[in-house]
Motif scaffolding. Sequence first.
Motif, PDB file in Angstrom:
ATOM      1  N   GLN A 174       6.709   9.178  -1.597  1.00  0.00           N
ATOM      2  CA  GLN A 174       6.001   8.047  -1.583  1.00  0.00           C
ATOM      3  C   GLN A 174       6.464   7.101  -0.369  1.00  0.00           C
ATOM      4  O   GLN A 174       7.649   6.586  -0.613  1.00  0.00           O
ATOM      5  CB  GLN A 174       6.000   7.118  -2.740  1.00  0.00           C
ATOM      6  CG  GLN A 174       5.070   6.053  -2.933  1.00  0.00           C
ATOM      7  CD  GLN A 174       5.031   5.182  -4.291  1.00  0.00           C
ATOM      8  OE1 GLN A 174       4.738   5.957  -5.251  1.00  0.00           O
ATOM      9  NE2 GLN A 174       5.435   4.098  -4.190  1.00  0.00           N
ATOM     10  N   ASP A 175       5.608   6.554   0.529  1.00  0.00           N
ATOM     11  CA  ASP A 175       5.905   5.790   1.552  1.00  0.00           C
ATOM     12  C   ASP A 175       5.105   4.493   1.175  1.00  0.00           C
ATOM     13  O   ASP A 175       3.985   4.376   1.139  1.00  0.00           O
ATOM     14  CB  ASP A 175       5.470   6.146   2.943  1.00  0.00           C
ATOM     15  CG  ASP A 175       5.965   5.268   4.015  1.00  0.00           C
ATOM     16  OD1 ASP A 175       6.797   4.528   3.931  1.00  0.00           O
ATOM     17  OD2 ASP A 175       5.146   5.362   4.923  1.00  0.00           O
ATOM     18  N   THR A 176       5.799   3.251   1.526  1.00  0.00           N
ATOM     19  CA  THR A 176       5.248   2.068   0.770  1.00  0.00           C
ATOM     20  C   THR A 176       5.310   1.192   2.157  1.00  0.00           C
ATOM     21  O   THR A 176       6.196   1.001   2.636  1.00  0.00           O
ATOM     22  CB  THR A 176       5.933   1.198  -0.381  1.00  0.00           C
ATOM     23  OG1 THR A 176       6.031   1.946  -1.619  1.00  0.00           O
ATOM     24  CG2 THR A 176       5.388   0.082  -0.475  1.00  0.00           C
ATOM     25  N   THR A 226       0.938  -0.966  -0.201  1.00  0.00           N
ATOM     26  CA  THR A 226      -0.215   0.062  -0.158  1.00  0.00           C
ATOM     27  C   THR A 226       0.969   1.306   0.053  1.00  0.00           C
ATOM     28  O   THR A 226       2.014   1.144   0.674  1.00  0.00           O
ATOM     29  CB  THR A 226      -0.894   0.164   1.192  1.00  0.00           C
ATOM     30  OG1 THR A 226      -0.136   0.047   2.519  1.00  0.00           O
ATOM     31  CG2 THR A 226      -1.955  -1.062   1.214  1.00  0.00           C
ATOM     32  N   ASN A 227       0.524   2.169  -0.883  1.00  0.00           N
ATOM     33  CA  ASN A 227       1.298   3.459  -0.848  1.00  0.00           C
ATOM     34  C   ASN A 227       0.576   4.764  -0.380  1.00  0.00           C
ATOM     35  O   ASN A 227      -0.569   4.911  -0.400  1.00  0.00           O
ATOM     36  CB  ASN A 227       1.688   3.790  -2.478  1.00  0.00           C
ATOM     37  CG  ASN A 227       2.673   2.599  -2.989  1.00  0.00           C
ATOM     38  OD1 ASN A 227       3.507   2.140  -2.152  1.00  0.00           O
ATOM     39  ND2 ASN A 227       1.902   2.204  -3.974  1.00  0.00           N
ATOM     40  N   ASP A 228       1.452   5.577   0.468  1.00  0.00           N
ATOM     41  CA  ASP A 228       0.953   6.847   0.835  1.00  0.00           C
ATOM     42  C   ASP A 228       1.781   7.799   0.153  1.00  0.00           C
ATOM     43  O   ASP A 228       3.106   7.694   0.156  1.00  0.00           O
ATOM     44  CB  ASP A 228       0.925   6.832   2.437  1.00  0.00           C
ATOM     45  CG  ASP A 228       0.502   7.943   3.078  1.00  0.00           C
ATOM     46  OD1 ASP A 228      -0.503   8.546   2.463  1.00  0.00           O
ATOM     47  OD2 ASP A 228       0.937   8.341   4.303  1.00  0.00           O
ATOM     48  N   HIS A 229       1.239   8.894  -0.143  1.00  0.00           N
ATOM     49  CA  HIS A 229       1.944   9.866  -0.901  1.00  0.00           C
ATOM     50  C   HIS A 229       1.675  11.005  -0.118  1.00  0.00           C
ATOM     51  O   HIS A 229       0.546  11.537   0.308  1.00  0.00           O
ATOM     52  CB  HIS A 229       1.433  10.303  -2.307  1.00  0.00           C
ATOM     53  CG  HIS A 229       1.440   9.115  -3.102  1.00  0.00           C
ATOM     54  ND1 HIS A 229       2.762   8.701  -3.943  1.00  0.00           N
ATOM     55  CD2 HIS A 229       0.658   7.877  -3.354  1.00  0.00           C
ATOM     56  CE1 HIS A 229       2.597   7.752  -4.601  1.00  0.00           C
ATOM     57  NE2 HIS A 229       1.160   7.052  -4.205  1.00  0.00           N
ATOM     58  N   TYR A 230       2.804  11.803   0.152  1.00  0.00           N
ATOM     59  CA  TYR A 230       2.802  13.252   0.831  1.00  0.00           C
ATOM     60  C   TYR A 230       3.991  14.171   0.475  1.00  0.00           C
ATOM     61  O   TYR A 230       4.895  13.744  -0.198  1.00  0.00           O
ATOM     62  CB  TYR A 230       2.736  12.976   2.387  1.00  0.00           C
ATOM     63  CG  TYR A 230       4.033  12.391   2.850  1.00  0.00           C
ATOM     64  CD1 TYR A 230       5.012  13.256   3.304  1.00  0.00           C
ATOM     65  CD2 TYR A 230       4.170  11.078   2.944  1.00  0.00           C
ATOM     66  CE1 TYR A 230       6.164  12.585   3.822  1.00  0.00           C
ATOM     67  CE2 TYR A 230       5.085  10.285   3.432  1.00  0.00           C
ATOM     68  CZ  TYR A 230       6.149  11.012   3.943  1.00  0.00           C
ATOM     69  OH  TYR A 230       7.249  10.498   4.434  1.00  0.00           O
ATOM     70  N   ARG A 231       4.029  15.441   0.772  1.00  0.00           N
ATOM     71  CA  ARG A 231       4.936  16.541   0.586  1.00  0.00           C
ATOM     72  C   ARG A 231       5.956  16.409   1.964  1.00  0.00           C
ATOM     73  O   ARG A 231       5.181  16.780   3.049  1.00  0.00           O
ATOM     74  CB  ARG A 231       4.351  17.781  -0.094  1.00  0.00           C
ATOM     75  CG  ARG A 231       3.899  17.471  -1.356  1.00  0.00           C
ATOM     76  CD  ARG A 231       3.950  18.665  -2.195  1.00  0.00           C
ATOM     77  NE  ARG A 231       3.579  18.538  -3.376  1.00  0.00           N
ATOM     78  CZ  ARG A 231       4.205  18.251  -4.580  1.00  0.00           C
ATOM     79  NH1 ARG A 231       5.430  18.098  -4.309  1.00  0.00           N
ATOM     80  NH2 ARG A 231       3.619  17.915  -5.908  1.00  0.00           N
ATOM     81  N   SER A 289       7.602  15.587  -3.194  1.00  0.00           N
ATOM     82  CA  SER A 289       6.633  14.351  -3.176  1.00  0.00           C
ATOM     83  C   SER A 289       7.417  13.268  -2.763  1.00  0.00           C
ATOM     84  O   SER A 289       8.694  12.937  -3.103  1.00  0.00           O
ATOM     85  CB  SER A 289       6.149  14.181  -4.766  1.00  0.00           C
ATOM     86  OG  SER A 289       5.134  13.426  -4.442  1.00  0.00           O
TER      87      SER A 289
END
Length: 112
Positions: free
Chosen positions: A49-51, A36-41, A47
């Motif tokens: 991406q945390d997997t 599952t991926n989480d995107h944030y700045r 940018s």
Amino acid sequence: MSTIRNKVQFIGNVGNTPEITNLESSKKVARLSLATNDHYRNQKGESVQDTQWHSLVAWNKQAELIENYVPKGKEIAIEGKLISRSYEDKEGNKRYVTEILVSEILLLGSKD
């Protein structure tokens, strides 16, 4: 709220080819990983991406569905519950595992 107990829902991509095991009791079990991926700045405005990786276990009908229609990389949605267990490895060390026991699966993405 009493019906919302130990329930998880994820949408992600299958990270490995599912391992299917046929047991002597004519039951089937599937084991696979889900990313599952989480995107944030971040603070610099970049940018990121945390997997996160999750271990899934599915039995019988769900395992058959996975065996027939879920290859590595496939996007799926699952619902299930968290289960924790421990075991001893070959060296005698106690190991702890948390897995998701799949109760529902929905195939997403394009038809391959």
